[in-house]
Design a protein around this motif. Structure first.
Motif, PDB file in Angstrom:
ATOM      1  N   VAL A   1     -64.645  39.936  35.495  1.00  0.00           N
ATOM      2  CA  VAL A   1     -65.110  40.957  36.437  1.00  0.00           C
ATOM      3  C   VAL A   1     -63.971  41.400  37.351  1.00  0.00           C
ATOM      4  N   ILE A   2     -63.181  40.481  37.821  1.00  0.00           N
ATOM      5  CA  ILE A   2     -62.056  40.818  38.700  1.00  0.00           C
ATOM      6  C   ILE A   2     -61.019  41.650  37.950  1.00  0.00           C
ATOM      7  N   ILE A   3     -60.691  41.258  36.732  1.00  0.00           N
ATOM      8  CA  ILE A   3     -59.701  42.005  35.946  1.00  0.00           C
ATOM      9  C   ILE A   3     -60.211  43.403  35.624  1.00  0.00           C
ATOM     10  N   ALA A   4     -61.481  43.529  35.260  1.00  0.00           N
ATOM     11  CA  ALA A   4     -62.053  44.848  34.971  1.00  0.00           C
ATOM     12  C   ALA A   4     -62.019  45.738  36.209  1.00  0.00           C
ATOM     13  N   GLY A   5     -62.308  45.179  37.366  1.00  0.00           N
ATOM     14  CA  GLY A   5     -62.243  45.943  38.602  1.00  0.00           C
ATOM     15  C   GLY A   5     -60.838  46.426  38.905  1.00  0.00           C
ATOM     16  N   LEU A   6     -59.863  45.577  38.674  1.00  0.00           N
ATOM     17  CA  LEU A   6     -58.468  45.982  38.905  1.00  0.00           C
ATOM     18  C   LEU A   6     -58.041  47.088  37.948  1.00  0.00           C
ATOM     19  N   VAL A   7     -58.456  46.998  36.697  1.00  0.00           N
ATOM     20  CA  VAL A   7     -58.102  48.026  35.714  1.00  0.00           C
ATOM     21  C   VAL A   7     -58.739  49.362  36.091  1.00  0.00           C
ATOM     22  N   LEU A   8     -60.019  49.353  36.448  1.00  0.00           N
ATOM     23  CA  LEU A   8     -60.687  50.595  36.844  1.00  0.00           C
ATOM     24  C   LEU A   8     -60.066  51.189  38.103  1.00  0.00           C
ATOM     25  N   SER A   9     -59.693  50.340  39.031  1.00  0.00           N
ATOM     26  CA  SER A   9     -59.068  50.810  40.259  1.00  0.00           C
ATOM     27  C   SER A   9     -57.715  51.462  39.967  1.00  0.00           C
ATOM     28  N   SER A  10     -56.945  50.874  39.076  1.00  0.00           N
ATOM     29  CA  SER A  10     -55.640  51.446  38.753  1.00  0.00           C
ATOM     30  C   SER A  10     -55.792  52.760  37.998  1.00  0.00           C
ATOM     31  N   GLN A  11     -56.819  52.874  37.135  1.00  0.00           N
ATOM     32  CA  GLN A  11     -57.054  54.138  36.442  1.00  0.00           C
ATOM     33  C   GLN A  11     -57.426  55.230  37.435  1.00  0.00           C
ATOM     34  N   HIS A  12     -58.263  54.891  38.405  1.00  0.00           N
ATOM     35  CA  HIS A  12     -58.659  55.867  39.424  1.00  0.00           C
ATOM     36  C   HIS A  12     -57.444  56.305  40.243  1.00  0.00           C
ATOM     37  N   SER A  13     -56.600  55.365  40.605  1.00  0.00           N
ATOM     38  CA  SER A  13     -55.404  55.687  41.390  1.00  0.00           C
ATOM     39  C   SER A  13     -54.437  56.558  40.594  1.00  0.00           C
ATOM     40  N   ALA A  14     -54.279  56.261  39.309  1.00  0.00           N
ATOM     41  CA  ALA A  14     -53.384  57.047  38.469  1.00  0.00           C
ATOM     42  C   ALA A  14     -53.907  58.467  38.296  1.00  0.00           C
ATOM     43  N   GLY A  15     -55.209  58.617  38.120  1.00  0.00           N
ATOM     44  CA  GLY A  15     -55.796  59.952  37.996  1.00  0.00           C
ATOM     45  C   GLY A  15     -55.647  60.762  39.270  1.00  0.00           C
ATOM     46  N   ALA A  16     -55.832  60.108  40.406  1.00  0.00           N
ATOM     47  CA  ALA A  16     -55.676  60.792  41.685  1.00  0.00           C
ATOM     48  C   ALA A  16     -54.226  61.222  41.902  1.00  0.00           C
ATOM     49  N   ALA A  17     -53.290  60.370  41.542  1.00  0.00           N
ATOM     50  CA  ALA A  17     -51.872  60.717  41.692  1.00  0.00           C
ATOM     51  C   ALA A  17     -51.499  61.879  40.777  1.00  0.00           C
ATOM     52  N   SER A  18     -52.037  61.887  39.565  1.00  0.00           N
ATOM     53  CA  SER A  18     -51.766  62.990  38.636  1.00  0.00           C
ATOM     54  C   SER A  18     -52.343  64.298  39.167  1.00  0.00           C
ATOM     55  N   ALA A  19     -53.546  64.246  39.727  1.00  0.00           N
ATOM     56  CA  ALA A  19     -54.159  65.459  40.281  1.00  0.00           C
ATOM     57  C   ALA A  19     -53.344  65.995  41.444  1.00  0.00           C
ATOM     58  N   ARG A  20     -52.844  65.120  42.291  1.00  0.00           N
ATOM     59  CA  ARG A  20     -52.003  65.565  43.421  1.00  0.00           C
ATOM     60  C   ARG A  20     -50.702  66.207  42.913  1.00  0.00           C
ATOM     61  N   LEU A  21     -50.125  65.598  41.868  1.00  0.00           N
ATOM     62  CA  LEU A  21     -48.913  66.153  41.276  1.00  0.00           C
ATOM     63  C   LEU A  21     -49.175  67.537  40.704  1.00  0.00           C
ATOM     64  N   VAL A  22     -50.292  67.701  40.018  1.00  0.00           N
ATOM     65  CA  VAL A  22     -50.638  69.002  39.442  1.00  0.00           C
ATOM     66  C   VAL A  22     -50.847  70.036  40.543  1.00  0.00           C
ATOM     67  N   TYR A  23     -51.494  69.635  41.630  1.00  0.00           N
ATOM     68  CA  TYR A  23     -51.704  70.568  42.748  1.00  0.00           C
ATOM     69  C   TYR A  23     -50.362  71.028  43.322  1.00  0.00           C
ATOM     70  N   LEU A  24     -49.468  70.091  43.557  1.00  0.00           N
ATOM     71  CA  LEU A  24     -48.160  70.453  44.111  1.00  0.00           C
ATOM     72  C   LEU A  24     -47.376  71.346  43.158  1.00  0.00           C
ATOM     73  N   ALA A  25     -47.475  71.064  41.858  1.00  0.00           N
ATOM     74  CA  ALA A  25     -46.790  71.898  40.873  1.00  0.00           C
ATOM     75  C   ALA A  25     -47.381  73.303  40.851  1.00  0.00           C
ATOM     76  N   ALA A  26     -48.704  73.404  40.930  1.00  0.00           N
ATOM     77  CA  ALA A  26     -49.352  74.721  40.945  1.00  0.00           C
ATOM     78  C   ALA A  26     -48.972  75.492  42.200  1.00  0.00           C
ATOM     79  N   GLN A  27     -48.909  74.811  43.334  1.00  0.00           N
ATOM     80  CA  GLN A  27     -48.526  75.470  44.576  1.00  0.00           C
ATOM     81  C   GLN A  27     -47.085  75.971  44.501  1.00  0.00           C
TER      82      GLN A  27
END
Length: 132
Positions: free
Chosen positions: A36-62
């Motif tokens: 359960v702890i490992i699954a939570g860490l993996v999901l958290s890292s996926q969420h963080s990576a997706g958020a970072a990618s979205a921010r990068l895309v926003y800055l690139a579009a701007q």
């Protein structure tokens, strides 16, 4: 298991040493919590990576919007326009939508779809949902 006091002398008959029912239950419980702890860490890292990618895309579009406005022929950036800024890894298997409602070279928000997640990003607002 037998108490330690029972083994002060050598056994007189062949006794099998076995675990009682509590030991396997404890091992399974510990393994469950580790998973359960490992699954939570993996999901958290996926969420963080997706958020970072979205921010990068926003800055690139701007950046692309400002560049386009500076030439005098403004157009809202599309996914193909952003490849130089975001790279192939962020773009791979992604669908990017850039929204500039006023067409004033200030991007209102972007929608970044990848791996079954839809991330909508505007400055100060990040929303992540599952893709239907």
């Amino acid at each position: 298991m037998n108490p330690i006091a029972k083994y002060q002398f050598p056994p007189t008959k062949n006794e099998s040493v076995a675990f009682d029912r509590g030991f396997p239950l404890a091992v399974v419980s510990i393994l469950f919590f580790v998973v359960v702890i490992i699954a939570g860490l993996v999901l958290s890292s996926q969420h963080s990576a997706g958020a970072a990618s979205a921010r990068l895309v926003y800055l690139a579009a701007q950046a692309r919007a400002i560049e386009s406005a500076a030439t005098g022929h403004y157009q809202v950036p599309v996914q193909a326009d952003l490849l130089d800024y975001i790279g192939t890894e962020v773009n791979q298997d992604a669908v990017i939508t850039v929204v500039d409602e006023n067409r004033d070279a200030t991007i209102d928000y972007i929608v970044y779809r990848r791996s079954g997640r839809v991330t909508s990003y505007s400055p100060g607002n990040l929303e992540v949902t599952k893709d239907n």
